[in-house]
Design a protein around this motif. Sequence first.
Motif, PDB file in Angstrom:
ATOM      1  N   ASN A   1      -4.430   7.149  -0.791  1.00 56.61           N
ATOM      2  CA  ASN A   1      -3.624   6.147  -0.101  1.00 56.61           C
ATOM      3  C   ASN A   1      -3.150   5.093  -1.099  1.00 56.61           C
ATOM      4  O   ASN A   1      -3.885   4.681  -1.999  1.00 56.61           O
ATOM      5  CB  ASN A   1      -4.438   5.475   1.006  1.00 56.61           C
ATOM      6  N   CYS A   2      -1.904   4.671  -0.927  1.00 60.40           N
ATOM      7  CA  CYS A   2      -1.320   3.629  -1.773  1.00 60.40           C
ATOM      8  C   CYS A   2      -0.884   2.470  -0.868  1.00 60.40           C
ATOM      9  O   CYS A   2      -0.188   2.681   0.128  1.00 60.40           O
ATOM     10  CB  CYS A   2      -0.130   4.189  -2.543  1.00 60.40           C
ATOM     11  N   SER A   3      -1.297   1.261  -1.229  1.00 62.24           N
ATOM     12  CA  SER A   3      -0.960   0.096  -0.400  1.00 62.24           C
ATOM     13  C   SER A   3      -0.617  -1.085  -1.298  1.00 62.24           C
ATOM     14  O   SER A   3      -0.953  -1.112  -2.489  1.00 62.24           O
ATOM     15  CB  SER A   3      -2.129  -0.264   0.524  1.00 62.24           C
ATOM     16  N   THR A   4       0.060  -2.071  -0.724  1.00 63.35           N
ATOM     17  CA  THR A   4       0.438  -3.268  -1.466  1.00 63.35           C
ATOM     18  C   THR A   4       0.131  -4.508  -0.639  1.00 63.35           C
ATOM     19  O   THR A   4       0.159  -4.475   0.601  1.00 63.35           O
ATOM     20  CB  THR A   4       1.933  -3.238  -1.836  1.00 63.35           C
ATOM     21  N   SER A   5      -0.161  -5.567  -1.344  1.00 64.33           N
ATOM     22  CA  SER A   5      -0.437  -6.843  -0.660  1.00 64.33           C
ATOM     23  C   SER A   5       0.831  -7.686  -0.502  1.00 64.33           C
ATOM     24  O   SER A   5       0.801  -8.739   0.138  1.00 64.33           O
ATOM     25  CB  SER A   5      -1.482  -7.638  -1.454  1.00 64.33           C
TER      26      SER A   5
ATOM     27  N   LYS B   1       3.866   8.049   5.652  1.00 62.82           N
ATOM     28  CA  LYS B   1       3.986   6.592   5.642  1.00 62.82           C
ATOM     29  C   LYS B   1       3.239   6.006   6.835  1.00 62.82           C
ATOM     30  O   LYS B   1       3.566   6.262   7.978  1.00 62.82           O
ATOM     31  CB  LYS B   1       5.455   6.185   5.691  1.00 62.82           C
TER      32      LYS B   1
ATOM     33  N   ASN C   1       2.539   2.532   7.359  1.00 68.68           N
ATOM     34  CA  ASN C   1       3.244   1.336   7.813  1.00 68.68           C
ATOM     35  C   ASN C   1       4.135   0.855   6.675  1.00 68.68           C
ATOM     36  O   ASN C   1       4.306   1.550   5.663  1.00 68.68           O
ATOM     37  CB  ASN C   1       2.258   0.246   8.267  1.00 68.68           C
TER      38      ASN C   1
ATOM     39  N   SER D   1       3.733  -1.279   4.424  1.00 72.92           N
ATOM     40  CA  SER D   1       3.091  -1.602   3.141  1.00 72.92           C
ATOM     41  C   SER D   1       2.055  -0.563   2.706  1.00 72.92           C
ATOM     42  O   SER D   1       1.261  -0.828   1.812  1.00 72.92           O
ATOM     43  CB  SER D   1       2.425  -2.977   3.222  1.00 72.92           C
ATOM     44  N   SER D   2       2.028   0.610   3.322  1.00 74.10           N
ATOM     45  CA  SER D   2       1.021   1.619   2.980  1.00 74.10           C
ATOM     46  C   SER D   2       1.617   3.012   3.143  1.00 74.10           C
ATOM     47  O   SER D   2       2.335   3.283   4.115  1.00 74.10           O
ATOM     48  CB  SER D   2      -0.214   1.466   3.880  1.00 74.10           C
TER      49      SER D   2
ATOM     50  N   SER E   1       0.547   7.386   2.183  1.00 73.59           N
ATOM     51  CA  SER E   1      -0.474   8.315   1.689  1.00 73.59           C
ATOM     52  C   SER E   1       0.174   9.580   1.145  1.00 73.59           C
ATOM     53  O   SER E   1       1.196  10.046   1.671  1.00 73.59           O
ATOM     54  CB  SER E   1      -1.451   8.685   2.815  1.00 73.59           C
TER      55      SER E   1
ATOM     56  N   CYS F   1       2.856   6.173  -7.453  1.00 76.69           N
ATOM     57  CA  CYS F   1       3.190   5.356  -6.290  1.00 76.69           C
ATOM     58  C   CYS F   1       4.050   4.169  -6.754  1.00 76.69           C
ATOM     59  O   CYS F   1       3.798   3.576  -7.807  1.00 76.69           O
ATOM     60  CB  CYS F   1       1.923   4.843  -5.609  1.00 76.69           C
TER      61      CYS F   1
END
Length: 748
Positions: A305-309, A327, A329, A331-332, A334, A350
């Motif tokens: 999983n790849c996510s961002t703040s 996808k 959401n 901001s995330s 996979s 990513c």
Amino acid sequence: MPLRILSALVLILLPCGDTCPEDLTVIEYGHAVLINCSSTNSPQNHKKIIIITLQTPLSNFVLLEKPKAVNMFPISDEKHWVEGTEYELQCNISEVAPVQNLTVRWYKDKVLIKTHSFTNTTKSPPSESSILKFRSNRTDHGAEVQCEAQLDFRPCGPRLPPFLSSTPFYISDPPDIANKTTEVHFVEEDSSVTLSCEADSLPPPNFNWTRDGVYMHEYTNNLTITKVNTNASYTCIASNYLGNVTKKILVYQRKNATTTPIVVITPADSPRNGTLLSFTLVSNCSLTLTPAKLVVKIEDPASVNCSTSNTDVDIIGWEVTQGGVTKANKSSVSWSVQKLNDFLPTPPKCYVTLGSGTQCEKSLHITVYKLPDNVSVSASPDAVMTEGKEHQLMCYISNVAPAQNLTVIWFQENKRVMEEKYSNSTLTPITVHSFFNVTAKREYNGTRFHCKAELHLGSDEQKIVPNVTSYSYTAIVNCKFSIQLLSADGNPPPVVHWFYQGKRINVSQPLSRNHTGEYTAELFNKLGRESTSINITIEYVPFFDCETHHEVRENDKLSSGCEPKGIPTPTITWLKDGKVFAPSHWTKDDSGKYVLRAENKYGTVDHTLYVDVQFVPKFKQGNERKEGNPDPRIQWKYTTAANVDVTPEGRQKTILITGATSTNAGVYICIATNNVGSVTRSVTLQIRVSYIIVVAVTLSVILLIIIIIFILCDPRKRGQYNFVPDHANDANDASGIPMTSKSNGVEA
């Protein structure tokens, strides 16, 4: 001693006072041998026994026949072997004896990979063969495989020089490009660029290039483009007779760009998908990968999983060459793959694009591992150790990856005695070896050694280290036994003589398995004589000395008729198809090949045995077919008739009745017999008449009876009559003829 002639063996025997040595003598077929025998009563009285043209076994003598030839060849006819395919090599040893002393060893580049022993007790020289199965690997290209046949009569006799046969083998495989990911080159206007296509195969590949789908006259793996002034798509094609592989390279012309464009693969709903965009890359990345590093077993599934703040997210996605993207959401996102089957996967990347036009990206580090196909321990080159000498044990680890994460640990019994780490940077599966040197001690006899291959993959989430442990190797140590069990005291110091079976022995000579028994020590000096006895048991590794075929009967208790010899008494384990087999009684379905495994503290030995379960014949339900082991003999009992024949049909016998009549009615008995027992089945034959025929016959009989009764009961008078008209007596009748009756022509 009288003159004896035994077949082709000629003995000339001369008396020599004492018996001759009992040492085992190995003699080649047709060769002469000379044995000296001296008398202890008169050392000068030396006599000789001459044995010539020895061709028949004699007690204490072993007749050997050196192999006529040792030939090795592939069972299949392929000239080139394809990588990853399993093949078989066969080694034929022609006319060798005795087979039970024959050992065949297989080497690859002088490294022992298999040992094959034989249990055939045939004395005459047969031909034997050994088969080596292996899976081809490109690292084996050009390797020399060697088959070695050797007769070994130790510890009682000599070890003869080996007979060898060797051959190199060559591996073929289709072209492979390590990095198949589409490359993108951004080149300044009118500048040059060299495109590289690195492919590997056996035989080496041929190269072709296309530009926007049109073939070019370029045949090398490097393509140089001068003065780039337009965008173009190039494809490299590497091929040989086994197949081809392609790699796509995109070349983009760049005119004084201030930003760095890049081609990306994004989720299907992204507006960037398949387009060439411009943005600014930043080094301060706000992306988080979970897990941060991926460790996965080859052909297993994987997901990250790849996510961002960041909250100002325009696009978030993955650049990947396999698998799928989901996808979650804004901001995330996979990435997952159902089966990761590449040891050198292109690292997924990513990325996130923010509303300000900046982009952040992070690559995923992937480690793909594979546990060894096989981990085994063997002795190189001898299977038997000698006390006081250094010997080398080898741990064979086949097809493991990545080798740089491999650690091999050696154990003596359960004690860790050595550890070896590898630094080979190859990421694809390779075969490695680890060696452990041990100086043999007599107390090591029966000691078990094993090795364990561990992969330390460096993952924070790796709680269990993947590993494979070998089967135990049991050391056999040859050492001299001496009789030093007696402490004698006296003045003058006594002389000690040892006796076995009434004969004086040399206590410095080694004791063999046949020397178990009671020993007597006699002690004497000039003042007197004493004696004492002691029982000595010689322990040794198990061995089998029995046939390879055994017959049993259904419902008999489990037994082999083949008991191993060994001290301590070995335990026996039955194996069938590699699994433990332990029923209490035999069933008719148990016939087949078994392995008897005998084990004691000195080692383990296997014996292959074919068990033939015999059982009483049985009739199968619903028909007259029979089964039994051995095949039953079939016999019919019935009343003979001319229209009844018995016809054989394979193992069956069928009764054929042509034009059955009531005389064929009765009981027919089928008897199936073999040497285990017999079984019978009876059939009753009834002849049925057609209903219509019965009715017709019955009606005909009734009609006939009615006709007979009618004839017999008719009341009319019998005879002949003349009739006249009724008006004969009329007065007007002129004839006036009266009626006259006659009977049989006589007037009544």
